[in-house]
Design a protein around this motif. Sequence first.
Motif, PDB file in Angstrom:
ATOM      1  N   UNK A  85       0.830  -1.210   0.000  1.00 29.13           N
ATOM      2  CA  UNK A  85       0.000   0.000   0.000  1.00 29.13           C
ATOM      3  C   UNK A  85       0.860   1.254   0.000  1.00 29.13           C
ATOM      4  N   UNK A  86       1.976   1.196   0.695  1.00 27.81           N
ATOM      5  CA  UNK A  86       2.809   2.396   0.805  1.00 27.81           C
ATOM      6  C   UNK A  86       3.609   2.687  -0.460  1.00 27.81           C
ATOM      7  N   UNK A  87       3.554   1.803  -1.446  1.00 33.37           N
ATOM      8  CA  UNK A  87       4.141   2.125  -2.750  1.00 33.37           C
ATOM      9  C   UNK A  87       3.171   2.917  -3.614  1.00 33.37           C
ATOM     10  N   UNK A  91      -4.399  17.071   8.458  1.00 33.73           N
ATOM     11  CA  UNK A  91      -3.374  17.928   7.896  1.00 33.73           C
ATOM     12  C   UNK A  91      -3.120  17.539   6.444  1.00 33.73           C
ATOM     13  N   UNK A  92      -2.487  18.439   5.707  1.00 33.24           N
ATOM     14  CA  UNK A  92      -2.116  18.141   4.331  1.00 33.24           C
ATOM     15  C   UNK A  92      -0.779  17.415   4.349  1.00 33.24           C
ATOM     16  N   UNK A  93      -0.818  16.085   4.185  1.00 37.20           N
ATOM     17  CA  UNK A  93       0.395  15.290   4.222  1.00 37.20           C
ATOM     18  C   UNK A  93       1.092  15.241   2.861  1.00 37.20           C
ATOM     19  N   UNK A  94       0.531  15.913   1.853  1.00 37.99           N
ATOM     20  CA  UNK A  94       1.141  15.869   0.532  1.00 37.99           C
ATOM     21  C   UNK A  94       1.039  14.485  -0.082  1.00 37.99           C
ATOM     22  N   UNK A  95       2.105  14.059  -0.741  1.00 38.80           N
ATOM     23  CA  UNK A  95       2.092  12.796  -1.482  1.00 38.80           C
ATOM     24  C   UNK A  95       2.677  11.641  -0.688  1.00 38.80           C
ATOM     25  N   UNK A  96       2.907  11.837   0.617  1.00 40.40           N
ATOM     26  CA  UNK A  96       3.543  10.781   1.402  1.00 40.40           C
ATOM     27  C   UNK A  96       2.577   9.670   1.788  1.00 40.40           C
ATOM     28  N   UNK A  97       1.281   9.942   1.742  1.00 42.61           N
ATOM     29  CA  UNK A  97       0.300   8.938   2.129  1.00 42.61           C
ATOM     30  C   UNK A  97      -0.060   8.054   0.937  1.00 42.61           C
ATOM     31  N   UNK A  98      -0.370   6.784   1.205  1.00 43.88           N
ATOM     32  CA  UNK A  98      -0.816   5.920   0.105  1.00 43.88           C
ATOM     33  C   UNK A  98      -2.102   6.450  -0.524  1.00 43.88           C
TER      34      UNK A  98
END
Length: 508
Positions: A99-101, A160-167
């Motif tokens: 998922x984290x990819x 919060x806005x985590x950007x693109x780090x979240x799956x």
Amino acid sequence: MKLTTSALTPDRWSGEVLALGVFAGDDVPSGLSWPRGADAPLRDAVARLLAHGSFSGARDELVAGPGLPGRCERLVLFGLGRAQQVTPHTARRAGAAVARTLTSGPNRRVAVALPSWRVPGPDGGGPGGPGLDLVEHLAEGLSLAVHCGRWNVLPDRFRADYGSDLPQEPESVELLGAADTGRMLSRAEAFTHAVVLARELVAAPANLITPQRLAEEAVGLATPGSRLSVEVWDEAECRKQRLTGFCAAAAGGADPARLIRLHYRPAAPVGPPVAVIGLGLTYDDRGVLRSGGAVQGAKKFMAGAGAVLGAATALAAVGGRSEVQLLIPAVAKAAGPGALRVGDLVTTASGATVELNHEDAHGRLMLADALHLAARLGAHRTVGVSALGLPVAAALGPKAAGLWSTDDGLAADLTAAGYQAGELLWRLPLVDEYDDELLAPFANLRAAGPPSGDGATAAAFLRRFAPPGAWAHLEITEPAWSPRIDGYYNAGATGYGTGTLARWLCTR
């Protein structure tokens, strides 16, 4: 995200991301042993992915790269370790790693394939033996990792806005070669939903999750067909029910206290009733001080209540054979007018008097009255779950919960359920000698023993109020909150304890 199973082989599937699981010990370096029978383009893509690394299929290993033009955008290889050593926990971690990819690029359709969806397992299951089915556990890991940073259950959506780090959440995930496992996926969905609910309740700020709001969440679970009924007692009703210890703990609180009772009754109950109790300190003013002002100090002391409500959702969805009483004493602890003081004498619902020799005795009084109520309701097996802040982490570390029990069979059942849930429980001593530390000259007992043995004496205190029959208590303060993203855990509230309770209740 829709999870499905499919009889397709990896070389016959097309979509955005194809993830292939590999067991350590397979002929990984050649890139030819898995997928078995794959066509030349897929074998070549796997070989290219392995050409510049040292991927061996070890647990938590992962490598990703370009896929096959016209068939998939990306190809992922992830390791599971040796097949004989795969556990439910490591299978979930593998699902979370996949998922984290999914943090960039198109991820609408994802497929996951393993050499085998059933392995011998570390507990000796060989060919023809019980073994370990990976579908349910890997699916849970995928779903829990995708949930990270999102509010899926509570309507108060703030993040919060985590950007693109979240799956990124794909539209669908197909488990290739895992046909005829619909029941496992249904269980995975129910258990995932249970953990997510617990996470969100514990992570939410105290001005949103008050005792009353917690009660409203419980009422919302009693839908038609759930076999759950709910009663919510305010402080006046609790006084009428003679829950004097609970009312003393609620005095001076930041919000009105509530005692929540959910009752699950199957169509044909098997065996005597059981009870599960979750401590619900929706705010703890001294918890903030004990944690050095960290925000989790105000929140995680309701982790027991979150675990019980989560388990209730799984019980309603999956079902169980026993009648279950689920009790949540909920208080927003604060030093308002009438609040408890060190040295006060409190009479509990059982009639026992308690001398308050500890600033944080509120949770123990709440649990004492809930245990007495469980006895009144006829429970023969009782399990309590709390984040009391007991000092067990020095012995167990941050990833294991302490377990005390009066019954070897119950302790073994909970430990087995924790293994299936990926939650480590470690049994701690519960001996009569600790009762002497609670002796008080002007009361039946003190609320706490010496600081050096606070965990052991807190368990001894609670045992005094436990119903007849088997009793156990889980202390989950440390694993209830994670300082960072770790496998399928969020950074923050983890929902720890929910999986253990859900599996224990749903298999009874």
